[in-house]
Design a protein around this motif. Structure first.
Motif, mmCIF file in Angstrom:
data_model
loop_
_atom_site.group_PDB
_atom_site.id
_atom_site.type_symbol
_atom_site.label_atom_id
_atom_site.label_comp_id
_atom_site.label_asym_id
_atom_site.label_seq_id
_atom_site.Cartn_x
_atom_site.Cartn_y
_atom_site.Cartn_z
ATOM 1 N N ASP A 1 0.777 -1.141 -0.011
ATOM 2 C CA ASP A 1 -0.061 0.139 0.009
ATOM 3 C C ASP A 1 0.771 1.270 0.102
ATOM 4 O O ASP A 1 0.418 2.349 -0.535
ATOM 5 C CB ASP A 1 -0.995 -0.045 1.141
ATOM 6 C CG ASP A 1 -1.929 -0.975 1.153
ATOM 7 O OD1 ASP A 1 -2.271 -1.442 0.146
ATOM 8 O OD2 ASP A 1 -2.667 -1.331 2.041
ATOM 9 N N GLU A 2 1.918 1.218 0.834
ATOM 10 C CA GLU A 2 2.724 2.495 0.712
ATOM 11 C C GLU A 2 3.675 2.487 -0.325
ATOM 12 O O GLU A 2 4.067 3.418 -1.212
ATOM 13 C CB GLU A 2 3.557 2.546 2.044
ATOM 14 C CG GLU A 2 4.560 3.691 2.006
ATOM 15 C CD GLU A 2 5.183 3.678 3.414
ATOM 16 O OE1 GLU A 2 6.259 4.561 3.447
ATOM 17 O OE2 GLU A 2 5.295 3.119 4.454
ATOM 18 N N TYR A 3 4.455 1.254 -0.684
ATOM 19 C CA TYR A 3 5.488 1.181 -1.736
ATOM 20 C C TYR A 3 4.845 1.666 -3.185
ATOM 21 O O TYR A 3 5.467 2.198 -3.792
ATOM 22 C CB TYR A 3 6.163 -0.201 -1.763
ATOM 23 C CG TYR A 3 7.190 -0.397 -2.783
ATOM 24 C CD1 TYR A 3 8.459 0.394 -2.753
ATOM 25 C CD2 TYR A 3 6.901 -1.265 -3.870
ATOM 26 C CE1 TYR A 3 9.378 0.169 -3.632
ATOM 27 C CE2 TYR A 3 7.950 -1.345 -4.796
ATOM 28 C CZ TYR A 3 9.254 -0.879 -4.480
ATOM 29 O OH TYR A 3 10.105 -0.916 -5.647
ATOM 30 N N HIS B 1 7.832 -2.075 7.615
ATOM 31 C CA HIS B 1 6.616 -2.968 7.402
ATOM 32 C C HIS B 1 6.739 -4.260 8.321
ATOM 33 O O HIS B 1 5.627 -4.843 8.812
ATOM 34 C CB HIS B 1 6.138 -2.794 6.286
ATOM 35 C CG HIS B 1 5.169 -1.548 5.838
ATOM 36 N ND1 HIS B 1 4.072 -1.247 6.394
ATOM 37 C CD2 HIS B 1 5.753 -0.535 5.110
ATOM 38 C CE1 HIS B 1 3.792 -0.215 5.904
ATOM 39 N NE2 HIS B 1 4.737 0.138 5.146
ATOM 40 N N ILE C 1 11.355 1.136 3.497
ATOM 41 C CA ILE C 1 10.040 0.952 3.675
ATOM 42 C C ILE C 1 9.624 -0.323 4.139
ATOM 43 O O ILE C 1 8.627 -0.933 4.875
ATOM 44 C CB ILE C 1 9.279 1.414 2.466
ATOM 45 C CG1 ILE C 1 9.344 2.777 2.033
ATOM 46 C CG2 ILE C 1 7.653 0.881 2.316
ATOM 47 C CD1 ILE C 1 8.632 3.243 0.768
#
Length: 272
Positions: A103-105, A206, A202
């Protein structure tokens, strides 16, 4: 050209995960963080393959290799590492960790990150492949667990071969686009800094969030620094420097003078 699994230099089925000597590795939290974060990044390969295929529109040879070979091999790295992590640390919820990472990457891994010049992007790809080849060589040196040794050796060999392929195309574009060494050096340094600040950081965060949902930033930094320190002590400096310098095509005298400062830059591939 259709994808044929027989073109893979090795397969997931060739790794006997039931042979893992868990007693040699299960206690090693640093290796867990490094392997799991690597599995997250490798499992996102389809996104940056898509970006690269679009970037090289019209170059059928490179596009075909990216989509029919490189992507499949990178995704296999992700599957193999995830299988290893799940086998040794079954209590870790890999799917939940990867989803949060993705979701972030996925939001930061965009085409805008690529170099505007195709040739310079290929120089930057050489940096990325240098980093991954050095990472898996270091992991291979660190561990004495036989299955992980086999797996990291396979992945390291793939990454070195990928480097050579990107380098061949880089040379074609260098002739075509006619850029000089200064631009190449800037592209190399930009990509080193991006690797240092984004992808692996990142992913590590996580993994940490999944393991320590109430953990503090200080605790994360301690774990991250410890894991990165383990890598730094095992970095194959000579191999890394030679691979980083190659796109610059320097005279030997200049290359020898740059090896020590470049070794420090090479270390930063594993530092945050």
């Amino acid at each position: 050209m259709s994808y044929d699994s027989h073109t893979l230099p090795w397969t997931l089925e060739s790794i006997d995960f039931s042979r893992i000597d868990k007693a040699r590795i299960r206690h090693n939290e640093d290796l867990f963080f490094l392997l799991c974060s690597s599995s997250f990044v490798e499992s996102g390969s389809d996104l940056y393959t898509h970006n690269l295929v679009n970037h090289f529109a019209g170059d059928e040879a490179l596009q075909t290799w990216l989509s029919q070979h490189w992507e499949h091999e990178e995704l296999q790295h992700g599957r193999a590492l995830a299988t290893y992590v799940r086998t040794v640390w079954p209590e870790f919820d890999w799917e939940a960790g990867f989803k949060a990472f993705w979701d972030e990457y996925g939001a930061v891994c965009t085409a805008e990150q690529l170099e505007p010049s195709r040739g310079l992007e290929l120089a930057a790809r050489c940096v990325v492949e240098t980093g991954t080849a050095s990472l898996y060589r270091a992991l291979n040196d660190i561990t004495d667990e036989p299955v992980l040794k086999q797996l990291t050796n396979h992945i390291k060999s793939d990454e070195v071969r990928h480097y050579k392929h990107f380098y061949q195309h880089y040379r074609l574009y260098r002739e075509r686009e006619g850029f000089g060494r200064t631009k190449v050096l800037r592209a190399i340094l930009r990509r080193v800094n991006e690797i240092k600040s984004e992808d692996s950081d990142i992913a590590l965060r996580h993994v940490f969030n999944q393991c320590y949902p109430d953990g503090s930033d200080t605790q994360f930094r301690q774990i991250s620094n410890r894991a990165q320190g383990l890598l730094r002590r095992n970095i194959p400096a000579e191999m890394t420097v030679k691979m980083l310098l190659k796109p610059l095509d320097l005279p030997m005298r200049v290359q020898n003078a740059l090896e020590k400062p470049l070794a420090r830059i090479a270390e930063k591939l594993f530092l945050h």
